[in-house]
Design an enzyme around this catalytic site. Sequence first.
Site: not given
Length: 358
Positions: A35, A130
Site C-alpha cells: 500500500k 485501532r
Amino acid sequence: MSPLLKIDLNRIRYNAAQVKQKCHKFGISVLGVTKGFSAIPQIVQALLDGGVDGLADARMENIIELRNQGFCQPITLLRIPRLSNVDNVVRYVDTSINSEVTVMEALGNAAEKKGLLHEIILMVDVGDLREGVLKEHVLDTAKEISHLKGIKFGGLGTNMGCFGGVLPSTENLGLLVELQHTIDRQLNIKLQVISGGGTSTLSLVEEGKVPVGINQLRIGEGILLGTDTTNHRTIPWLYADAFLLEAEVIELKSKPSVPIGDIGRDSFGNIPQFVDVGVRNRAILALGKQDVYVEGIEPLDKNIKILGASSDHLIIDVTDSQKQIRVGDDIAFRLSYSGLLSASQSRYINKAFIGGPI
C-alpha cells in the site's frame, strides 16, 4: 521536467531478502505490504524477487489491479472489509483481517455462494486502540467464528504503532500467543497464523525477543525505506535510499527571510511564522503540496532547508549548500513513509526504475 521519483529495484530486492532472512531464522513469514507505493507492479515484483512469502494491501483497488496484472500470490487485505464489498473481498483476496462478526458472517455467505473458503485473521487490540477486539472478548468471538460456514479461522493478529503509537513488546505479543493457546485448549481450534505487527516489530526480531509462536510479520516501511518510524530509527542493515524524489529549480534569488507587509493567512488558511535571519539565497522548485506531502520529504543535502510550500511551489534555502545551485538543477529528497505514500500515487510525479527484472 516534471518531478521524478527514482526507484532502485535492486535495493528493494536486497532489503526484502534481508528482512526475509532475519525473520525466517525465527520461523516468521513475511508479507510484503504494497500500500505504501500504491502497488506499482515493478516494485511488487521486486518484493517477490526478494523472497517475501505473500503480499498485503489495505486497498481493494490495488488488489484488484494486481490480480488483473497477473499476480497470483496469496494476498491479505489489511483493512477491515466493508460490509458492502464482501463479494469483491472473497473473489480477489485470500485472507482478510477482521474484528466484526457481522462482516465475517457476510464474508462466509459470499464465499459459500462462490464455492470458496475465505480465511480470516481475528484482530486483537493489545493497546494501540485501532482495530481489534479486546482480549477479554477474544474467546467468545472465536466461538462465534468457529460456527461460520465459508470461513477458515486462520489465526490472530494485532496492529501497533499506527494510531496510538504503542510499541511491540514481548508482553503484548506474548498475549497473542497466550490467546492462541487458550483457543486451542478450550475450543480445540489450532490456529495457523499469529501475525505480530509490522516494521516496528523488526527491532525485537533483531534482538531475538519475539515470543515463540509469532509466525508472521507484515512489512512495508522497513523494506521500502529502511526506516522504522514508530521506533524513530534508520535500520542499519537495510538501504534507506531506494526511493529518491527530484525536483527542478525554477527560480533562484536572494530575498529577505521575512515577508514585507501585513501577514494574513496563506492559501491553505494557515498563518505563517517567520524568523528574520537576513537576506538568504532562496530557490523555488517545481514541486508543491498538490504533488507530494511536503512534510514527508527531506533534502538529501543537509545544508538545504525547506522554508515552505504552496500548492505548486516548494521554497528552499540554499545559502549554506556546498554545491552551487543554478536554475534548471535538480534537488534530491529522501522520503518518509508519508512522503512515499503521496508521491507514489501522484499523477504529477513521474516514476523511473533503476534495475530491471532479474
